[in-house]
Design an enzyme around this catalytic site. Structure first.
Site, short mmCIF file in Angstrom:
data_model
loop_
_atom_site.label_atom_id
_atom_site.label_comp_id
_atom_site.label_asym_id
_atom_site.label_seq_id
_atom_site.Cartn_x
_atom_site.Cartn_y
_atom_site.Cartn_z
CB CYS A 41 -14.84 9.83 12.87
SG CYS A 41 -16.39 9.42 13.35
CB CYS B 69 -16.69 2.28 10.15
SG CYS B 69 -16.27 2.85 12.25
N1 DGL Z 1 -14.82 5.35 13.43
C1 DGL Z 1 -15.84 6.02 13.56
C2 DGL Z 1 -16.48 6.16 12.12
O1 DGL Z 1 -15.49 6.18 11.07
C3 DGL Z 1 -17.12 5.76 14.29
C4 DGL Z 1 -17.19 4.52 15.31
C5 DGL Z 1 -18.35 4.59 16.18
O2 DGL Z 1 -17.75 5.29 17.15
O3 DGL Z 1 -19.27 4.35 16.20
O4 DGL Z 1 -17.51 6.29 11.56
#
Ligand code: DGL
Length: 271
Positions: free
Chosen positions: A80, A194
């Site tokens: 993440c 993301c």
């Molecule tokens: N998948 C996550 C990232 O790479 C975050 C998504 C979220 O929960 O806002 O930042």
């Protein structure tokens, strides 16, 4: 009598706010096919990208503690960008012997690829506002123009498989970034900053055109994880995955099936 710790196969822990980190798990499984993985989708506390840092830090700490005490992980991949940006330095300080690998928007690979030197970057608001991201952009000053776009709601729409909303938000955000293409002044490279966004690649490519390269960091993170492992699982028996979620189990199961062809039950996690 406890088992000989040298014979126990310790898994690698992986977590994200939801299903997005499955895009990283896919690359990890391809790179490290004999390793076991425990994946946590913290869907019950998502999205991270539009919450304050304290929330993301508290969730990252709780999940890491659970993975260490209940699953005895040998390494942790923060799949993440948002959690990496705000929590990785704290987790590393708190667990100095645990290899911790994070993910950050793939700006450096984008610079290497771009001909027009104009690069689009889609991220969450949390990643975009972080000191870590600012430092990354500053380290590449003068090498390209970065058009950075916070994409409120997009991770959440992907999480909830809301195709109409995914398409509408992708159209809105790419429209706001300007002209895409390979001519001078156009954005020829789009960073998916993301881990949820690779699951919208098909829609994004339709919007920006086939000449624009989409870049994410799944594969480099998987290679980096291999380099950081102190011990590799023995070859021969394919690795197993355990999937956990703090949210809706069926949604994670469907995503794992759809994106990783991974058919395994998802357990509810209460942390
Ligand atoms: N998948 C996550 C990232 O790479 C975050 C998504 C979220 O929960 O806002 O930042």
């Amino acid at each position: 009598m406890g088992s000989d710790p040298r014979l126990v196969k310790h898994p690698i822990g992986v977590f994200d706010s939801g299903i997005g980190g499955l895009s990283v798990l896919r690359a990890l499984r391809a790179e490290l096919p004999f390793e076991d993985f425990v994946y946590v989708a913290d869907s019950g506390h998502a999205p991270y990208g539009e919450r304050d840092d304290a929330h993301v830090i508290e969730r990252s700490r709780a999940i890491t503690r659970h993975l260490l005490t209940q699953h005895h992980i040998k390494a942790l991949v923060i799949a993440c960008n948002t959690a990496t940006a705000v929590a990785i330095h704290l987790l590393r300080a708190e667990h100095p012997t645990l290899p911790i690998i994070g993910v950050e928007p793939a700006l450096k690979p984008a610079v290497a690829h771009s001909q027009t030197r104009r690069i689009g970057v889609m991220t969450t608001r949390g990643t975009l506002g972080s000191a870590k991201f600012r430092t990354l952009v500053e380290s590449l000053a003068g090498q390209a123009d970065f058009v950075c776009q916070p994409c409120d709601g997009l991770a959440d729409a992907i999480e909830h498989e809301d195709t109409t909303k995914i398409i509408a938000l992708c159209a809105y955000y790419t429209g706001a970034m300007g002209q895409f293409g390979i001519k001078n002044g156009q954005i020829d490279t789009l960073v998916l900053g993301c881990t949820h966004y690779p699951f919208a690649s098909e829609h994004l490519t339709k919007l920006v055109g086939p000449d624009v390269q989409l870049i994410d960091n799944g594969e480099p993170v998987a290679r980096q994880t291999r380099r950081r492992l102190q011990t590799l699982a023995p070859t021969g028996t394919p690795g197993q995955c355990v999937l956990l979620t703090t949210g809706e189990r069926e949604a994670v199961q469907r995503a794992a099936q759809r994106w990783l062809a991974l058919d395994c039950p998802v357990e509810l996690l209460l942390v």
